[in-house]
Design a protein around this motif. Structure first.
Motif, PDB file in Angstrom:
ATOM      1  N   VAL A  58      37.614  72.527  48.365  1.00  0.00           N
ATOM      2  CA  VAL A  58      37.801  73.344  47.162  1.00  0.00           C
ATOM      3  C   VAL A  58      39.142  74.067  47.116  1.00  0.00           C
ATOM      4  O   VAL A  58      39.506  74.614  46.077  1.00  0.00           O
ATOM      5  CB  VAL A  58      36.656  74.384  47.004  1.00  0.00           C
ATOM      6  N   MET A  59      39.882  74.087  48.207  1.00  0.00           N
ATOM      7  CA  MET A  59      41.187  74.763  48.232  1.00  0.00           C
ATOM      8  C   MET A  59      42.235  73.821  48.801  1.00  0.00           C
ATOM      9  O   MET A  59      42.346  73.649  50.022  1.00  0.00           O
ATOM     10  CB  MET A  59      41.129  76.048  49.069  1.00  0.00           C
ATOM     11  N   PRO A  60      43.040  73.174  47.951  1.00  0.00           N
ATOM     12  CA  PRO A  60      44.097  72.282  48.434  1.00  0.00           C
ATOM     13  C   PRO A  60      45.090  73.032  49.341  1.00  0.00           C
ATOM     14  O   PRO A  60      45.437  74.191  49.075  1.00  0.00           O
ATOM     15  CB  PRO A  60      44.780  71.807  47.156  1.00  0.00           C
ATOM     16  N   TYR A  61      45.526  72.362  50.382  1.00  0.00           N
ATOM     17  CA  TYR A  61      46.501  72.941  51.319  1.00  0.00           C
ATOM     18  C   TYR A  61      47.798  72.138  51.257  1.00  0.00           C
ATOM     19  O   TYR A  61      47.790  70.913  51.203  1.00  0.00           O
ATOM     20  CB  TYR A  61      45.952  72.921  52.744  1.00  0.00           C
ATOM     21  N   HIS A  62      48.933  72.866  51.275  1.00  0.00           N
ATOM     22  CA  HIS A  62      50.259  72.246  51.267  1.00  0.00           C
ATOM     23  C   HIS A  62      51.051  72.763  52.460  1.00  0.00           C
ATOM     24  O   HIS A  62      51.180  73.978  52.651  1.00  0.00           O
ATOM     25  CB  HIS A  62      51.002  72.565  49.973  1.00  0.00           C
ATOM     26  N   GLN A  63      51.589  71.854  53.243  1.00  0.00           N
ATOM     27  CA  GLN A  63      52.349  72.235  54.440  1.00  0.00           C
ATOM     28  C   GLN A  63      53.814  72.454  54.087  1.00  0.00           C
ATOM     29  O   GLN A  63      54.452  71.574  53.508  1.00  0.00           O
ATOM     30  CB  GLN A  63      52.224  71.134  55.493  1.00  0.00           C
ATOM     31  N   GLY A  64      54.342  73.625  54.420  1.00  0.00           N
ATOM     32  CA  GLY A  64      55.746  73.919  54.196  1.00  0.00           C
ATOM     33  C   GLY A  64      56.543  73.900  55.481  1.00  0.00           C
ATOM     34  O   GLY A  64      55.986  73.759  56.575  1.00  0.00           O
ATOM     35  N   ARG A  65      57.877  74.061  55.347  1.00  0.00           N
ATOM     36  CA  ARG A  65      58.766  74.101  56.517  1.00  0.00           C
ATOM     37  C   ARG A  65      59.431  75.453  56.694  1.00  0.00           C
ATOM     38  O   ARG A  65      59.931  75.779  57.757  1.00  0.00           O
ATOM     39  CB  ARG A  65      59.853  73.025  56.386  1.00  0.00           C
ATOM     40  N   ASN A  66      59.440  76.252  55.663  1.00  0.00           N
ATOM     41  CA  ASN A  66      60.097  77.551  55.700  1.00  0.00           C
ATOM     42  C   ASN A  66      59.299  78.493  54.801  1.00  0.00           C
ATOM     43  O   ASN A  66      58.945  78.130  53.681  1.00  0.00           O
ATOM     44  CB  ASN A  66      61.539  77.412  55.205  1.00  0.00           C
ATOM     45  N   GLU A  67      59.022  79.695  55.307  1.00  0.00           N
ATOM     46  CA  GLU A  67      58.146  80.606  54.573  1.00  0.00           C
ATOM     47  C   GLU A  67      58.741  81.036  53.236  1.00  0.00           C
ATOM     48  O   GLU A  67      58.037  81.107  52.229  1.00  0.00           O
ATOM     49  CB  GLU A  67      57.830  81.832  55.435  1.00  0.00           C
ATOM     50  N   GLN A  68      60.028  81.345  53.219  1.00  0.00           N
ATOM     51  CA  GLN A  68      60.658  81.706  51.948  1.00  0.00           C
ATOM     52  C   GLN A  68      60.547  80.558  50.957  1.00  0.00           C
ATOM     53  O   GLN A  68      60.251  80.767  49.771  1.00  0.00           O
ATOM     54  CB  GLN A  68      62.131  82.056  52.168  1.00  0.00           C
ATOM     55  N   ALA A  69      60.785  79.339  51.439  1.00  0.00           N
ATOM     56  CA  ALA A  69      60.728  78.182  50.558  1.00  0.00           C
ATOM     57  C   ALA A  69      59.329  77.974  49.994  1.00  0.00           C
ATOM     58  O   ALA A  69      59.172  77.549  48.840  1.00  0.00           O
ATOM     59  CB  ALA A  69      61.186  76.931  51.305  1.00  0.00           C
ATOM     60  N   MET A  70      58.300  78.269  50.770  1.00  0.00           N
ATOM     61  CA  MET A  70      56.940  78.117  50.256  1.00  0.00           C
ATOM     62  C   MET A  70      56.713  79.052  49.064  1.00  0.00           C
ATOM     63  O   MET A  70      56.060  78.674  48.085  1.00  0.00           O
ATOM     64  CB  MET A  70      55.914  78.400  51.352  1.00  0.00           C
ATOM     65  N   VAL A  71      57.242  80.273  49.135  1.00  0.00           N
ATOM     66  CA  VAL A  71      57.114  81.193  47.998  1.00  0.00           C
ATOM     67  C   VAL A  71      57.863  80.637  46.794  1.00  0.00           C
ATOM     68  O   VAL A  71      57.365  80.677  45.656  1.00  0.00           O
ATOM     69  CB  VAL A  71      57.625  82.601  48.354  1.00  0.00           C
ATOM     70  N   HIS A  72      59.054  80.104  47.011  1.00  0.00           N
ATOM     71  CA  HIS A  72      59.823  79.523  45.909  1.00  0.00           C
ATOM     72  C   HIS A  72      59.042  78.377  45.243  1.00  0.00           C
ATOM     73  O   HIS A  72      59.043  78.247  44.015  1.00  0.00           O
ATOM     74  CB  HIS A  72      61.162  78.988  46.405  1.00  0.00           C
ATOM     75  N   ALA A  73      58.396  77.554  46.053  1.00  0.00           N
ATOM     76  CA  ALA A  73      57.612  76.450  45.494  1.00  0.00           C
ATOM     77  C   ALA A  73      56.470  76.999  44.642  1.00  0.00           C
ATOM     78  O   ALA A  73      56.195  76.494  43.540  1.00  0.00           O
ATOM     79  CB  ALA A  73      57.064  75.566  46.616  1.00  0.00           C
ATOM     80  N   ALA A  74      55.806  78.031  45.138  1.00  0.00           N
ATOM     81  CA  ALA A  74      54.701  78.638  44.385  1.00  0.00           C
ATOM     82  C   ALA A  74      55.197  79.262  43.084  1.00  0.00           C
ATOM     83  O   ALA A  74      54.523  79.187  42.048  1.00  0.00           O
ATOM     84  CB  ALA A  74      54.001  79.682  45.251  1.00  0.00           C
ATOM     85  N   VAL A  75      56.370  79.862  43.123  1.00  0.00           N
ATOM     86  CA  VAL A  75      56.945  80.464  41.910  1.00  0.00           C
ATOM     87  C   VAL A  75      57.290  79.384  40.889  1.00  0.00           C
ATOM     88  O   VAL A  75      57.045  79.538  39.682  1.00  0.00           O
ATOM     89  CB  VAL A  75      58.179  81.310  42.273  1.00  0.00           C
ATOM     90  N   GLY A  76      57.892  78.284  41.354  1.00  0.00           N
ATOM     91  CA  GLY A  76      58.189  77.186  40.445  1.00  0.00           C
ATOM     92  C   GLY A  76      56.929  76.659  39.777  1.00  0.00           C
ATOM     93  O   GLY A  76      56.919  76.369  38.568  1.00  0.00           O
ATOM     94  N   HIS A  77      55.856  76.555  40.527  1.00  0.00           N
ATOM     95  CA  HIS A  77      54.568  76.107  39.988  1.00  0.00           C
ATOM     96  C   HIS A  77      54.068  77.067  38.917  1.00  0.00           C
ATOM     97  O   HIS A  77      53.662  76.648  37.816  1.00  0.00           O
ATOM     98  CB  HIS A  77      53.560  76.022  41.141  1.00  0.00           C
ATOM     99  N   ALA A  78      54.109  78.365  39.202  1.00  0.00           N
ATOM    100  CA  ALA A  78      53.608  79.364  38.252  1.00  0.00           C
ATOM    101  C   ALA A  78      54.428  79.385  36.970  1.00  0.00           C
ATOM    102  O   ALA A  78      53.885  79.526  35.872  1.00  0.00           O
ATOM    103  CB  ALA A  78      53.603  80.743  38.904  1.00  0.00           C
ATOM    104  N   ARG A  79      55.740  79.258  37.102  1.00  0.00           N
ATOM    105  CA  ARG A  79      56.574  79.290  35.905  1.00  0.00           C
ATOM    106  C   ARG A  79      56.326  78.064  35.026  1.00  0.00           C
ATOM    107  O   ARG A  79      56.248  78.168  33.802  1.00  0.00           O
ATOM    108  CB  ARG A  79      58.043  79.373  36.293  1.00  0.00           C
ATOM    109  N   GLN A  80      56.190  76.908  35.653  1.00  0.00           N
ATOM    110  CA  GLN A  80      55.954  75.694  34.883  1.00  0.00           C
ATOM    111  C   GLN A  80      54.661  75.794  34.074  1.00  0.00           C
ATOM    112  O   GLN A  80      54.558  75.238  32.975  1.00  0.00           O
ATOM    113  CB  GLN A  80      55.901  74.484  35.826  1.00  0.00           C
ATOM    114  N   LEU A  81      53.682  76.513  34.609  1.00  0.00           N
ATOM    115  CA  LEU A  81      52.386  76.653  33.949  1.00  0.00           C
ATOM    116  C   LEU A  81      52.258  77.986  33.216  1.00  0.00           C
ATOM    117  O   LEU A  81      51.148  78.475  32.986  1.00  0.00           O
ATOM    118  CB  LEU A  81      51.268  76.469  34.967  1.00  0.00           C
ATOM    119  N   ASN A  82      53.395  78.577  32.854  1.00  0.00           N
ATOM    120  CA  ASN A  82      53.415  79.784  32.020  1.00  0.00           C
ATOM    121  C   ASN A  82      52.576  80.924  32.589  1.00  0.00           C
ATOM    122  O   ASN A  82      51.920  81.656  31.857  1.00  0.00           O
ATOM    123  CB  ASN A  82      52.979  79.436  30.592  1.00  0.00           C
ATOM    124  N   ARG A  83      52.571  81.031  33.918  1.00  0.00           N
ATOM    125  CA  ARG A  83      51.926  82.129  34.652  1.00  0.00           C
ATOM    126  C   ARG A  83      50.401  82.081  34.580  1.00  0.00           C
ATOM    127  O   ARG A  83      49.733  83.028  35.009  1.00  0.00           O
ATOM    128  CB  ARG A  83      52.417  83.498  34.174  1.00  0.00           C
TER     129      ARG A  83
END
Length: 623
Positions: A58-83
């Protein structure tokens, strides 16, 4: 409340709860937390890590390489979907947690939701001090996670299992609130994560968070209507709030009815299609000539969903009409009241619709429309000149690379950038074809955002061609998520522009008398001096070594061909191009305040200070 309970660890309960949260707006329901990014270490591997295994269905997991970059990826996702949908990020304690700070600041500044779940010290203090614990001599309850407090919209440290219930309810309330959203941090002591508790079954029921569209106050609306009717030279400044509200059609209808032109911030570009006759392009320091010319003479500036950064206002020098007034339509009172404006505190789409309805029959003078349409036509010729290459076998300039990309993309493509000289070129020149095509992170202007953000956008919009535009300086700061793109089979396209240094800051350095110091990548000779030769660094080979397909383009013609090939590919692909450093972008049409040394023994700084004193004299306080 039912007496039925479920015995789970705190981390298991958290993951199960998050998987049952939804947003709903205009009858459309979305998963609030669509997935969780994570890098595991002590502090989250036995708690949240185990819980993600427990609830992998029920909760997809995504493996990152850098903690800051993981936040950036999450932000890009949220912006694309209008928050309306967000992602979570979990880290270990210590450096894993502190690596979140930059990404959290970016999210909060841009008003974009992301849930941060860093591990923390033992709440029981049985292991004290533990590995990576910050020992403060007079505040024993402080941990490194407290660095996230000033950059989070909501912060809590969950020191007991039962404390999770009110804490996580408040966390998702903020994430789903369009007026409050940003980074949300729940610091999770590692012993509490693993502690079991009897949770009420109701805690895990599906919960829907309504994303409100508040309407304007009737008195504010009446005052706004009067202000618009009285204005002779009104100008809309479109900000990111238009996209977040999905108010693009409402803006177009408002403009079609009234004839009021629109200039856009970096976050608001694309609010109107580039070929709409009232779309004037970017505004401010990196704006178009027509936008800035109208801004200087506007008697009413209608800000919609903008926070008025210094780039937008040209550091307080842009809006020069002695009688200029501001009308700000914004979902937050904090932003609506800026520049001593009349306010419409409401949802952008609702506010524009009601404003248009109340203005029925009102339209600007034909001479004003003719003026800005003529200016738009003149600027389009400037764009064509910057994009055009007289010789397509020549080494391309940066603007010619953008021209080649402009010729390749479709309406659905997303172009991502954040820092360097590219944001200025894009804001002036890019022809946005759709609301989400232009994705510039310029609230924080964070180098290293582009590649991970492209991953988040690709996850949010599968099948959409996504382009991350980066210079060599940005690439060197954060290329690690290329590996994630390859691992997750996310076919993002990377356009890597090599100009051998920090070109944007180099130009700024020269203009303020710092003589491009420390901005070029050059070899240091044995005598300590820097040679003119660039470093023998092959970034294309580096991208290939991380798993990307790489296309090297040396001429304008090859760039066009490589971009088309990348767009057709189903693999993560890099187009690498070394550009002619000669500037071909139009110069800045407005000022930006970067204070210059008031005294100096160097002639360059003395001359720069004289220019600075001349420009700063034009600053206004809008009261």
């Amino acid at each position: 409340m039912s007496a039925t309970t479920r015995r789970l660890t705190t981390a298991q309960a958290l993951v199960r709860f998050l998987s049952a949260q939804y947003t709903e707006r205009d009858g459309v329901r979305r998963r609030l937390i669509a997935g969780t990014w994570g890098i595991f270490g002590h502090g989250n591997v036995a708690g949240v890590g185990q819980a993600l295994v427990e609830y992998a269905d029920v909760m997809p997991y995504h493996q990152g390489r850098n903690e800051q970059a993981m936040v950036h990826a999450a932000v890009g996702h949220a912006r694309q979907l209008n928050r309306l949908s967000a992602q979570a990020v979990t880290t270990s304690i210590g450096p894993g947690a502190t690596n979140l700070v930059t990404g959290a600041a970016l999210a909060t500044i841009n008003r974009l939701p992301v849930l941060l779940l860093p591990g923390d010290y033992f709440a029981s203090r049985v292991a004290d001090p533990l590995l990576q614990q910050l020992e403060h001599p007079v505040e024993a309850d402080v941990s490194v996670n407290d660095t996230l407090r000033p950059v989070s919209r909501y912060f809590d440290r969950v020191t007991r299992p039962e404390a999770l219930i009110p804490s996580v309810l408040n966390a998702v309330r903020v994430l789903a609130d369009p007026a409050e959203t940003g980074a949300v941090t729940l610091a999770l002591p590692q012993d509490v994560q693993a502690e079991a508790y009897d949770w009420p079954e109701e805690f895990f029921a599906d919960r829907v968070w309504s994303v409100r569209r508040p309407a304007p106050d009737p008195a504010e609306l009446a005052a706004a209507v009067a202000a618009v009717r009285a204005a002779r030279r009104p100008l809309v400044v479109a900000g990111g709030g238009i996209h977040h509200s999905e108010a693009e059609e409402a803006l177009r209808a408002f403009v079609d009815a009234t004839g009021i032109p629109v200039a856009s911030t970096q976050a608001g570009k694309g609010s109107l299609r580039h070929d709409h006759p009232a779309d004037l392009g970017g505004i401010g320091h990196t704006g178009t000539a027509v936008s800035d010319e109208l801004a200087r003479t506007a008697d009413l500036v209608i800000g919609v969903g903008t926070r008025y950064s210094d780039f937008t206002t040209a550091s307080g020098t842009l809006f020069q009409n002695p009688d200029v007034r501001f009308l700000n339509l914004n979902i937050t009172g904090f932003d609506a009241h800026k520049l001593a404006a009349r306010t419409l505190v409401c949802d952008a789409r609702t506010g524009l619709e009601q404003l248009a309805g109340a203005l029925a029959g009102h339209r600007v003078e034909p001479s004003y429309e003719a003026e800005y349409r003529s200016g738009k036509e003149r600027w389009e010729r400037v764009v064509e000149a910057a994009y055009h290459a007289a010789d397509d076998t020549a080494v391309p300039t940066q603007t010619q690379v953008l021209g080649a990309l402009d010729a390749v993309v479709g309406d659905e493509d997303v172009v991502i950038n954040a820092a360097g000289s590219l944001p200025g070129d894009l804001h002036k020149l890019w022809r946005a074809r759709s609301p989400r095509q232009y994705h510039l992170e310029y609230g924080y202007s964070c180098m290293g955002y582009e590649i991970p953000a492209a991953l988040g956008v690709q996850q949010a919009a599968p099948g959409t061609p996504v382009w991350a535009l980066v210079g060599d300086g940005t690439y060197l700061m954060n290329p690690t998520e290329i590996v994630t793109a390859v691992q997750e089979n996310l076919p993002v396209n990377l356009v890597l522009v090599q100009n051998h240094g920090y070109a944007s800051i180099g130009g700024l350095s020269e203009s303020v008398g710092a003589e491009r110091f420390g901005t070029a990548y050059r070899h240091r000779a044995a005598d300590g001096t820097f040679t003119g030769a660039p470093l023998p660094v092959d970034l294309a080979a580096n991208a290939a070594s991380l798993g990307m397909d790489v296309l090297r383009a040396r001429t304008v013609r090859e760039v066009r061909s490589a971009l088309a090939e990348a767009r057709a590919s189903g693999r993560p692909t890099c187009v690498y191009v070394e550009t002619d450093p000669a500037p071909t972008a139009p110069p800045a049409e407005a000022w930006w305040d970067v204070p210059v040394a008031e005294v100096s023994a160097r002639e360059a700084a003395v001359e720069a200070r004289a220019r600075y004193d001349s420009e700063v004299a034009g600053r206004r306080r809008h009261l």
